[in-house]
Design an enzyme around this catalytic site. Structure first.
Site, short mmCIF file in Angstrom:
data_model
loop_
_atom_site.label_atom_id
_atom_site.label_comp_id
_atom_site.label_asym_id
_atom_site.label_seq_id
_atom_site.Cartn_x
_atom_site.Cartn_y
_atom_site.Cartn_z
N ASN A 1 -45.03 -4.02 -26.37
CA ASN A 1 -45.92 -5.10 -26.75
C ASN A 1 -45.12 -6.35 -27.06
OD1 ASN A 1 -45.09 -4.47 -29.62
ND2 ASN A 1 -46.28 -2.65 -29.14
N ASP B 1 -23.16 -13.66 -23.39
CA ASP B 1 -24.03 -14.79 -23.08
C ASP B 1 -25.32 -14.76 -23.89
OD1 ASP B 1 -22.37 -16.05 -21.26
OD2 ASP B 1 -23.26 -15.05 -19.52
N TYR C 1 -23.55 -25.29 -21.45
CA TYR C 1 -24.03 -24.59 -20.28
C TYR C 1 -25.44 -25.07 -19.92
CZ TYR C 1 -25.58 -20.70 -17.32
OH TYR C 1 -26.09 -19.93 -16.29
N HIS D 1 -41.29 -5.54 -28.27
CA HIS D 1 -40.87 -4.14 -28.44
C HIS D 1 -41.10 -3.43 -27.12
CE1 HIS D 1 -40.26 -0.14 -29.82
NE2 HIS D 1 -41.53 0.19 -29.81
N HIS E 1 -35.71 5.49 -31.82
CA HIS E 1 -36.96 4.88 -31.40
C HIS E 1 -36.73 3.98 -30.18
CE1 HIS E 1 -40.85 2.57 -32.80
NE2 HIS E 1 -40.84 2.83 -31.51
N SER F 1 -54.00 -2.33 -28.97
CA SER F 1 -53.44 -0.99 -28.86
C SER F 1 -53.93 -0.25 -27.62
CB SER F 1 -53.80 -0.18 -30.11
OG SER F 1 -53.26 1.11 -30.05
N GLY F 2 -52.98 0.30 -26.85
CA GLY F 2 -53.31 1.21 -25.75
C GLY F 2 -54.00 0.60 -24.56
N HIS G 1 -39.81 0.29 -24.68
CA HIS G 1 -39.11 1.58 -24.64
C HIS G 1 -38.26 1.61 -23.37
CE1 HIS G 1 -41.61 4.12 -27.67
NE2 HIS G 1 -41.72 2.85 -27.97
N ASP H 1 -47.95 -1.18 -33.59
CA ASP H 1 -46.68 -1.74 -34.04
C ASP H 1 -46.84 -3.07 -34.78
OD1 ASP H 1 -44.89 0.23 -32.91
OD2 ASP H 1 -45.38 -0.58 -30.94
#
Length: 231
Positions: free
Chosen positions: A30, A121, A228, A96, A170, A46-47, A98, A77
């Site tokens: 998310n 960097d 840069y 976040h 996690h 959610s979901g 996985h 979360d």
């Protein structure tokens, strides 16, 4: 029109980029985007599958945890995101995922060393891993306590110089000044995690790059003396 339309759109676009960059599987992951002046943020519900997500689905929550706008339930979360917005002034977005290589380091309980200039960097040194959460933290306000262990790990560190963390067992969280930049950082984190893993396979005794090289690559892109890219 919602008075939060701008952050909803930014949050929506950032969330859609996660599967496009290969950073999420299924509905994992998310992005949240904040309006610090109003002390609110938008976050993915959610979901909800990314393929059907709409800007109007983004849920608005305030920094005290109250749902301000939206009919769907916010991401599980959300308390972690809320904790990070409160703990790290200056950030506007939290991601976040996985993503698999970063998660591998989190599951191994080790940070990602800065083995090369690609890492430098984006991150001013090792991407840290938190301590394991206690049974009390897990069984209590788990998602909020996840944010607390991240904030605890950053005592003595600058979250604007190392805009990422691995939560032990996690996975990764990243943050930044915009939704797009926080997602870019999450993508960079996954890239350097893969590179670090391969470096350790080739040479288990590999050492981080020297401090002068770390300084050169990080500081030429960040801070007052950065040169840069285009102004």
């Amino acid at each position: 029109m919602s008075s939060y339309a701008q952050i909803k759109e930014e949050c929506y676009e950032a969330n859609l980029s996660l599967p496009r960059l290969g950073l999420v599987d299924l509905t994992f992951g998310n992005v949240s985007v904040a309006d610090p002046e109003r002390a609110v943020f938008g976050i993915k519900p959610s979901g909800v599958d990314y393929a059907v997500l709409r800007p109007e689905d983004i849920v608005i929550v305030d920094y005290d945890g109250k749902q301000i706008e939206g009919t769907l339930r916010y991401s599980s979360d959300t308390p972690t995101h809320r904790c990070l917005f409160r703990a790290f002034p200056g950030i506007r977005a939290v991601v976040h995922t996985h993503s698999r290589n970063a998660v591998s380091f989190a599951q191994a309980g080790r940070g990602i060393p800065c083995f090369g200039t690609t890492h430098a960097d984006y991150f001013y040194g090792e991407v840290p891993v938190t301590r394991p959460m206690t049974p009390e933290e897990i069984q209590g306000a788990y998602e909020w306590e996840t944010g607390n262990v991240i904030a605890e790990r950053f005592k003595g560190l600058n979250p604007l110089e190392i805009p990422a963390v691995l939560v032990h067992g996690h996975g990764p969280f990243t943050w930044g000044p915009t939704g797009a930049k926080a997602v870019e950082t999450a993508f960079a984190l996954e890239i350097v995690a893969e590179m670090a893993m391969k470096a350790l396979q080739l040479n288990p005794a590999a050492a981080p790059i020297a401090r002068p090289l770390l300084d050169k690559h990080f500081l030429r892109k960040h801070g007052a003396g950065a040169y840069y890219g285009q102004k």
